[in-house]
Motif scaffolding. Structure first.
Motif, PDB file in Angstrom:
ATOM      1  N   MET A   1       0.689  -1.233  -0.061  1.00  0.00           N
ATOM      2  CA  MET A   1      -0.043   0.150  -0.049  1.00  0.00           C
ATOM      3  C   MET A   1       0.986   1.234   0.156  1.00  0.00           C
ATOM      4  O   MET A   1       1.784   1.398   0.686  1.00  0.00           O
ATOM      5  N   THR A   2       0.466   2.231  -0.901  1.00  0.00           N
ATOM      6  CA  THR A   2       1.530   3.273  -0.782  1.00  0.00           C
ATOM      7  C   THR A   2       1.071   4.230   0.189  1.00  0.00           C
ATOM      8  O   THR A   2      -0.035   4.080   0.743  1.00  0.00           O
ATOM      9  N   VAL A   3       1.816   5.175   0.491  1.00  0.00           N
ATOM     10  CA  VAL A   3       1.493   6.172   1.505  1.00  0.00           C
ATOM     11  C   VAL A   3       0.267   7.189   1.370  1.00  0.00           C
ATOM     12  O   VAL A   3      -0.143   7.347   2.103  1.00  0.00           O
ATOM     13  N   SER A   4       0.125   7.564  -0.001  1.00  0.00           N
ATOM     14  CA  SER A   4      -0.878   8.589  -0.364  1.00  0.00           C
ATOM     15  C   SER A   4      -2.138   7.428  -0.199  1.00  0.00           C
ATOM     16  O   SER A   4      -3.423   8.025   0.307  1.00  0.00           O
ATOM     17  N   ARG A   5      -2.264   6.362  -0.441  1.00  0.00           N
ATOM     18  CA  ARG A   5      -3.373   5.295  -0.321  1.00  0.00           C
ATOM     19  C   ARG A   5      -3.593   5.094   1.102  1.00  0.00           C
ATOM     20  O   ARG A   5      -5.006   5.046   1.487  1.00  0.00           O
ATOM     21  N   THR A   6      -2.485   4.957   1.955  1.00  0.00           N
ATOM     22  CA  THR A   6      -2.623   4.843   3.215  1.00  0.00           C
ATOM     23  C   THR A   6      -3.360   6.140   3.888  1.00  0.00           C
ATOM     24  O   THR A   6      -4.367   5.695   4.748  1.00  0.00           O
ATOM     25  N   ALA A   7      -3.061   7.410   3.328  1.00  0.00           N
ATOM     26  CA  ALA A   7      -3.634   8.352   4.198  1.00  0.00           C
ATOM     27  C   ALA A   7      -5.259   8.544   3.737  1.00  0.00           C
ATOM     28  O   ALA A   7      -6.285   8.881   4.402  1.00  0.00           O
ATOM     29  N   LEU A   8      -5.445   8.109   2.621  1.00  0.00           N
ATOM     30  CA  LEU A   8      -6.916   8.190   2.155  1.00  0.00           C
ATOM     31  C   LEU A   8      -7.737   7.156   2.599  1.00  0.00           C
ATOM     32  O   LEU A   8      -8.799   7.464   3.129  1.00  0.00           O
ATOM     33  N   VAL A   9      -7.316   6.214   2.929  1.00  0.00           N
ATOM     34  CA  VAL A   9      -8.068   5.190   3.718  1.00  0.00           C
ATOM     35  C   VAL A   9      -8.059   5.432   5.160  1.00  0.00           C
ATOM     36  O   VAL A   9      -9.263   5.164   5.699  1.00  0.00           O
ATOM     37  N   GLY A  10      -7.074   5.810   5.702  1.00  0.00           N
ATOM     38  CA  GLY A  10      -7.187   6.516   7.185  1.00  0.00           C
ATOM     39  C   GLY A  10      -8.433   7.680   7.191  1.00  0.00           C
ATOM     40  O   GLY A  10      -8.998   7.457   8.123  1.00  0.00           O
ATOM     41  N   ALA A  11      -8.407   8.455   6.200  1.00  0.00           N
ATOM     42  CA  ALA A  11      -9.336   9.480   6.256  1.00  0.00           C
ATOM     43  C   ALA A  11     -10.800   8.929   6.058  1.00  0.00           C
ATOM     44  O   ALA A  11     -11.653   9.399   6.623  1.00  0.00           O
ATOM     45  N   GLY A  12     -10.940   7.634   5.138  1.00  0.00           N
ATOM     46  CA  GLY A  12     -12.299   7.353   5.062  1.00  0.00           C
ATOM     47  C   GLY A  12     -12.769   6.549   6.499  1.00  0.00           C
ATOM     48  O   GLY A  12     -13.835   6.373   6.767  1.00  0.00           O
ATOM     49  N   LEU A  13     -11.522   5.854   7.159  1.00  0.00           N
ATOM     50  CA  LEU A  13     -11.983   5.378   8.454  1.00  0.00           C
ATOM     51  C   LEU A  13     -12.520   6.316   9.405  1.00  0.00           C
ATOM     52  O   LEU A  13     -13.381   6.020  10.166  1.00  0.00           O
ATOM     53  N   VAL A  14     -11.816   7.467   9.254  1.00  0.00           N
ATOM     54  CA  VAL A  14     -12.456   8.668  10.416  1.00  0.00           C
ATOM     55  C   VAL A  14     -13.431   9.223  10.186  1.00  0.00           C
ATOM     56  O   VAL A  14     -14.580   9.272  10.890  1.00  0.00           O
ATOM     57  N   ALA A  15     -13.883   9.053   8.788  1.00  0.00           N
ATOM     58  CA  ALA A  15     -15.393   9.679   8.451  1.00  0.00           C
ATOM     59  C   ALA A  15     -16.451   8.785   8.958  1.00  0.00           C
ATOM     60  O   ALA A  15     -17.362   9.082   9.384  1.00  0.00           O
ATOM     61  N   LEU A  16     -16.206   7.317   8.754  1.00  0.00           N
ATOM     62  CA  LEU A  16     -17.064   6.364   9.168  1.00  0.00           C
ATOM     63  C   LEU A  16     -16.934   6.548  11.040  1.00  0.00           C
ATOM     64  O   LEU A  16     -18.139   6.251  11.521  1.00  0.00           O
ATOM     65  N   TYR A  17     -16.026   6.553  11.407  1.00  0.00           N
ATOM     66  CA  TYR A  17     -15.922   7.044  12.962  1.00  0.00           C
ATOM     67  C   TYR A  17     -16.765   8.081  13.476  1.00  0.00           C
ATOM     68  O   TYR A  17     -17.312   8.079  14.330  1.00  0.00           O
ATOM     69  N   THR A  18     -16.659   9.475  12.586  1.00  0.00           N
ATOM     70  CA  THR A  18     -17.376  10.509  13.140  1.00  0.00           C
ATOM     71  C   THR A  18     -18.886  10.222  13.277  1.00  0.00           C
ATOM     72  O   THR A  18     -19.705  10.770  14.200  1.00  0.00           O
ATOM     73  N   GLY A  19     -19.303   9.301  12.100  1.00  0.00           N
ATOM     74  CA  GLY A  19     -21.062   8.941  12.313  1.00  0.00           C
ATOM     75  C   GLY A  19     -21.140   8.183  13.386  1.00  0.00           C
ATOM     76  O   GLY A  19     -22.010   8.360  14.261  1.00  0.00           O
ATOM     77  N   ALA A  20     -20.141   7.208  13.937  1.00  0.00           N
ATOM     78  CA  ALA A  20     -20.373   6.329  14.976  1.00  0.00           C
ATOM     79  C   ALA A  20     -20.474   7.064  16.206  1.00  0.00           C
ATOM     80  O   ALA A  20     -21.251   7.051  17.148  1.00  0.00           O
ATOM     81  N   ILE A  21     -19.426   7.908  16.372  1.00  0.00           N
ATOM     82  CA  ILE A  21     -19.409   8.547  17.819  1.00  0.00           C
ATOM     83  C   ILE A  21     -20.152   9.679  17.926  1.00  0.00           C
ATOM     84  O   ILE A  21     -20.480   9.791  19.098  1.00  0.00           O
ATOM     85  N   ALA A  22     -20.573  10.269  16.982  1.00  0.00           N
ATOM     86  CA  ALA A  22     -21.916  11.374  16.942  1.00  0.00           C
ATOM     87  C   ALA A  22     -23.115  10.456  17.599  1.00  0.00           C
ATOM     88  O   ALA A  22     -23.853  10.923  18.438  1.00  0.00           O
ATOM     89  N   ALA A  23     -23.395   9.381  17.063  1.00  0.00           N
ATOM     90  CA  ALA A  23     -24.635   8.514  17.457  1.00  0.00           C
ATOM     91  C   ALA A  23     -24.350   8.203  18.881  1.00  0.00           C
ATOM     92  O   ALA A  23     -25.087   8.426  19.727  1.00  0.00           O
ATOM     93  N   ALA A  24     -23.011   7.830  19.298  1.00  0.00           N
ATOM     94  CA  ALA A  24     -22.885   7.450  20.898  1.00  0.00           C
ATOM     95  C   ALA A  24     -23.253   8.691  21.836  1.00  0.00           C
ATOM     96  O   ALA A  24     -23.683   8.587  22.669  1.00  0.00           O
ATOM     97  N   ASP A  25     -22.513   9.791  21.126  1.00  0.00           N
ATOM     98  CA  ASP A  25     -22.530  10.865  21.975  1.00  0.00           C
ATOM     99  C   ASP A  25     -23.994  11.481  22.244  1.00  0.00           C
ATOM    100  O   ASP A  25     -24.507  11.991  23.274  1.00  0.00           O
ATOM    101  N   GLY A  26     -24.946  11.150  21.121  1.00  0.00           N
ATOM    102  CA  GLY A  26     -26.438  11.534  21.410  1.00  0.00           C
ATOM    103  C   GLY A  26     -26.880  10.791  22.174  1.00  0.00           C
ATOM    104  O   GLY A  26     -27.877  11.129  23.122  1.00  0.00           O
ATOM    105  N   ILE A  27     -26.811   9.540  22.298  1.00  0.00           N
ATOM    106  CA  ILE A  27     -27.384   8.601  23.422  1.00  0.00           C
ATOM    107  C   ILE A  27     -26.871   8.854  24.681  1.00  0.00           C
ATOM    108  O   ILE A  27     -27.676   9.071  25.650  1.00  0.00           O
ATOM    109  N   THR A  28     -25.600   9.088  24.818  1.00  0.00           N
ATOM    110  CA  THR A  28     -25.049   9.616  26.292  1.00  0.00           C
ATOM    111  C   THR A  28     -25.929  10.853  26.747  1.00  0.00           C
ATOM    112  O   THR A  28     -26.313  10.784  27.637  1.00  0.00           O
ATOM    113  N   LYS A  29     -26.231  11.838  25.825  1.00  0.00           N
ATOM    114  CA  LYS A  29     -27.022  13.134  26.079  1.00  0.00           C
ATOM    115  C   LYS A  29     -28.332  12.709  26.523  1.00  0.00           C
ATOM    116  O   LYS A  29     -29.137  13.448  27.436  1.00  0.00           O
ATOM    117  N   LEU A  30     -28.954  11.814  25.900  1.00  0.00           N
ATOM    118  CA  LEU A  30     -30.163  11.361  26.232  1.00  0.00           C
ATOM    119  C   LEU A  30     -30.480  10.659  27.401  1.00  0.00           C
ATOM    120  O   LEU A  30     -31.478  10.901  28.081  1.00  0.00           O
TER     121      LEU A  30
END
Length: 293
Positions: free
Chosen positions: A1-30
């Motif tokens: 895997m090239t480093v540029s591809r690594t950065a893009l895959v990492g960014a994609g994982l973070v994008a998925l993370y934001t959705g999951a953690i936003a949902a968890a934070d919402g339940i915490t507030k609830l």
């Protein structure tokens, strides 16, 4: 895997993370106003542990680690951050807590040099500053007062950043994402379990369902964050995690017809632009080093 591809895959994982953690934070507030922190975190951590054991058994991935000291530090910081964020979400509006979460990339950048030997380049500091300005534009108008809830939020942001930096350190030494989820949650369950008999309140089936949903989102978010921190430096991954603010604006616009104002649109533009800047800078770093050599 090239480093540029690594950065893009990492960014994609973070994008998925934001959705999951936003949902968890919402339940915490609830549910934060109805139960004490030990009850919520002991139950949810126990479920996350079961999910980790099941995933480890299915994948054949072990839960033993070589970086025991770093894992112990990460576990302690995770416990402290969980307590801090619970108290902050209980005492403060969502927007006030997220303002402190917005400072996490700057904390991560400050720690990356001395803790990880990853000095932050001037261009990265510039991108981080642009991102923080964008997040300030997304905050509601008006001056924010400072009280005990904000101290909890600051404490949570600092300890949460330390946990992420420790995760990055471990991930550079060994690839054990499930272990990085399992051991911190085991620490949370043990610490909260000590206080559980003193604060336990009966929970209706609906609230148990919310706790189970919280555990599922939390497991997904922590696994995704560990894998992202393996691929990206902490000072690049943490600003991308702030894209959850953009998701909040988009949901309000398309889901509830809440049209964003000029300041909000400017904030979204700055947050997205700074995040793309950081990913591009990380992806192009090997090419620049080759050219300099």
């Amino acid at each position: 895997m090239t480093v540029s591809r690594t950065a893009l895959v990492g960014a994609g994982l973070v994008a998925l993370y934001t959705g999951a953690i936003a949902a968890a934070d919402g339940i915490t507030k609830l549910v934060a106003g109805s139960y004490a922190a030990p009850q919520l975190f002991a139950l949810s951590s126990g479920l996350v542990i079961l999910l980790s054991l099941g995933a480890a058994r299915k994948s054949g991935e072990g839960l033993r680690v070589r970086s025991r000291g770093a894992m112990a530090l990460r576990s302690v910081l995770t416990v402290l951050a969980a307590i801090g964020f619970f108290q902050a979400f209980r005492l403060l509006p969502f927007a006030d807590v997220f303002l402190f979460i917005a400072l996490v990339p700057l904390f991560a950048a400050a720690l990356s040099g001395p803790a990880l030997g990853e000095p932050v380049r001037p261009a990265v500091w510039a991108a981080l500053t642009v991102g923080v300005v964008g997040l300030l534009c997304l905050m509601p108008a008006g001056r924010m007062t400072f009280d005990i809830g904000h101290l909890w939020a600051l404490f949570a942001a600092l300890t949460g950043t330390g946990s992420m930096v420790a995760a990055r350190y471990i991930a550079r030494v060994e690839r054990v994402p499930l272990a990085q989820v399992f051991w911190p949650n085991l620490a949370v369950m043990i610490c909260m379990g000590v206080a559980l008999p003193f604060v336990w309140q009966p929970m209706p089936l609906a609230d148990l369902g919310w706790v189970a949903a919280y555990a599922l989102f939390l497991f997904a978010a922590r696994w995704l964050s560990v894998e992202a921190l393996r691929l990206l430096p902490a000072y690049v991954a943490t600003p991308l995690m702030n894209l959850q603010f953009v998701w909040m604006v988009a949901i309000g616009w398309f889901g509830f017809g809440e049209l964003p104002g000029a300041a909000t649109l400017l904030g979204v533009t700055l947050v997205v632009g700074s995040s793309m800047w950081l990913v591009a800078d990380e992806a192009l770093l090997p090419a620049r080093r080759t050219a300099q050599a």
